[in-house]
Write a protein that holds these residues in place. Structure first.
Motif, PDB file in Angstrom:
ATOM      1  N   GLY A 115       0.793  -1.226   0.000  1.00 43.14           N
ATOM      2  CA  GLY A 115       0.000   0.000   0.000  1.00 43.14           C
ATOM      3  C   GLY A 115       0.824   1.275   0.000  1.00 43.14           C
ATOM      4  O   GLY A 115       0.278   2.378   0.090  1.00 43.14           O
ATOM      5  N   GLY A 136       2.322   2.666  -2.397  1.00 43.50           N
ATOM      6  CA  GLY A 136       2.143   3.482  -3.593  1.00 43.50           C
ATOM      7  C   GLY A 136       3.047   3.108  -4.752  1.00 43.50           C
ATOM      8  O   GLY A 136       3.105   3.810  -5.759  1.00 43.50           O
ATOM      9  N   LYS A 137       3.717   1.960  -4.639  1.00 42.55           N
ATOM     10  CA  LYS A 137       4.687   1.558  -5.658  1.00 42.55           C
ATOM     11  C   LYS A 137       3.998   1.303  -7.003  1.00 42.55           C
ATOM     12  O   LYS A 137       4.410   1.823  -8.042  1.00 42.55           O
ATOM     13  CB  LYS A 137       5.440   0.297  -5.192  1.00 42.55           C
ATOM     14  CG  LYS A 137       6.078   0.458  -3.815  1.00 42.55           C
ATOM     15  CD  LYS A 137       6.779  -0.801  -3.336  1.00 42.55           C
ATOM     16  CE  LYS A 137       5.891  -2.025  -3.165  1.00 42.55           C
ATOM     17  NZ  LYS A 137       4.906  -1.914  -2.056  1.00 42.55           N
ATOM     18  N   THR A 138       2.969   0.459  -6.986  1.00 41.70           N
ATOM     19  CA  THR A 138       2.263   0.150  -8.237  1.00 41.70           C
ATOM     20  C   THR A 138       1.588   1.407  -8.794  1.00 41.70           C
ATOM     21  O   THR A 138       1.598   1.639 -10.011  1.00 41.70           O
ATOM     22  CB  THR A 138       1.227  -0.965  -8.001  1.00 41.70           C
ATOM     23  OG1 THR A 138       1.921  -2.151  -7.583  1.00 41.70           O
ATOM     24  CG2 THR A 138       0.453  -1.280  -9.275  1.00 41.70           C
ATOM     25  N   THR A 139       1.058   2.217  -7.911  1.00 42.09           N
ATOM     26  CA  THR A 139       0.402   3.456  -8.378  1.00 42.09           C
ATOM     27  C   THR A 139       1.418   4.373  -9.069  1.00 42.09           C
ATOM     28  O   THR A 139       1.090   5.013 -10.079  1.00 42.09           O
ATOM     29  CB  THR A 139      -0.266   4.179  -7.190  1.00 42.09           C
ATOM     30  OG1 THR A 139      -1.190   3.290  -6.575  1.00 42.09           O
ATOM     31  CG2 THR A 139      -0.999   5.422  -7.652  1.00 42.09           C
ATOM     32  N   GLN A 157       1.763  -6.799 -11.825  1.00 42.44           N
ATOM     33  CA  GLN A 157       1.978  -7.493 -10.566  1.00 42.44           C
ATOM     34  C   GLN A 157       1.384  -8.895 -10.626  1.00 42.44           C
ATOM     35  O   GLN A 157       1.974  -9.842 -10.128  1.00 42.44           O
ATOM     36  CB  GLN A 157       1.359  -6.674  -9.433  1.00 42.44           C
ATOM     37  CG  GLN A 157       1.785  -7.106  -8.055  1.00 42.44           C
ATOM     38  CD  GLN A 157       1.418  -6.067  -6.997  1.00 42.44           C
ATOM     39  OE1 GLN A 157       1.001  -4.950  -7.322  1.00 42.44           O
ATOM     40  NE2 GLN A 157       1.570  -6.434  -5.740  1.00 42.44           N
TER      41      GLN A 157
END
Ligand SMILES: Nc1ncnc2c1ncn2[C@@H]1O[C@H](COP(=O)(O)OP(=O)(O)OP(=O)(O)O)[C@@H](O)[C@H]1O
Ligand SMILES: [Mg+2]
Length: 250
Positions: free
Chosen positions: A37, A39-42, A83
């Protein structure tokens, strides 16, 4: 090659990425770490055009790309893996890699069916490129196999080959070591270093610390969307105590 400045992504009241700045050079392996959560993928999504940023700037080869459609950003040379494994399980390894070329060679396969000589040439060169990528990933001998029958590690190689086959110069890999055996992780690390050696920039999101520390030139730790620390792996490792206070051990 890539410059991110003040990148901010809000989902309603939640700020998933908060004033994030960093840059990635050609041939560099740049890792982003941080808890679930963080914020890496975002951040990947915003760079790739998959979510809208609320503020900030992203430049690729000095060209502003924020706000461009994902296909345009991909065509400029930024590709990613997802992912959750994006492999086409029923298709062969070679076909999977060829799907990475769809954007850059429209109508190739239709052209082959209708017998255009130029299309046949394009198809042959596409297959050559795809085979070259499989060789770089050490899975050339698997090209006929159904991708769904491969090990996770081999599937990850197929995904990376697909991301690169159209000539991407920056790839974003979202947790590529998930599900891999220790040997496969080592192999993944070798392949990433090999690719970086050819000038490709690699932006890596990864929880597996050994892999990150072994392959990265630069490590950035995110927490609640904000940069906590950034530096070469040794520096970040020295900050371990600080990090553990924030992040726990994982
Ligand atoms: N489309 C969305 N709409 C609303 N909130 C979202 C959306 N995508 C992500 N978020 C929220 O944004 C925050 C950052 O999520 P993100 O997926 O970027 O984290 P992450 O660092 O990739 O985590 P993980 O390690 O679990 O993959 C989380 O609180 C998440 O719930
Ligand atoms: Mg994620």
């Amino acid at each position: 090659m890539l410059q991110v400045e003040g990148l901010t992504v809000r989902f309603g009241g939640l700020t998933a990425v908060n004033d994030l700045s960093f840059s990635v050079r050609a041939g560099e392996v740049f890792a982003m770490m941080g808890p679930n959560g963080a914020g890496k993928t975002t951040a990947f999504d915003a760079i790739g055009g998959f979510v809208q940023a609320s503020a900030g700037a992203v430049r690729f080869d000095d060209r502003p790309i924020l706000g461009m459609a994902p296909e345009r950003i991909a065509a400029l040379g930024i590709r990613r893996t997802f992912q959750n494994n994006g492999i086409l399980r029923e298709m062969s390894v070679l076909e999977n890699v060829l799907t990475g070329l769809e954007l850059s060679t429209p109508n190739t396969f239709l052209g082959v069916v209708t017998g255009w000589p130029s299309a046949a040439r394009a198809e042959r060169s596409a297959v050559r490129r795809a085979r070259g990528m499989l060789e770089q990933m050490d899975i050339a001998e698997l090209e006929e196999r159904a991708a769904g029958d491969l090990s996770f590690g081999q599937q990850r190689m197929v995904e990376i080959a697909r991301a690169l086959v159209a000539g991407a110069r920056l790839i974003m890999l979202d947790e590529p070591a998930v599900g891999l055996s220790p040997n496969e992780r080592v192999h993944l690390g070798q392949v990433l270093r090999r690719l970086a050696g050819t000038g490709i920039a690699i932006l890596l999101v990864e929880h597996v610390q050994d892999l990150v520390m072994a392959v990265s030139d630069e490590v950035l730790v995110l927490n609640y969307g904000r940069k906590l620390v950034q530096g070469p792996p040794e520096t970040v490792r020295q900050n371990q105590e600080v990090l553990e206070a924030y992040l726990g051990n994982g």
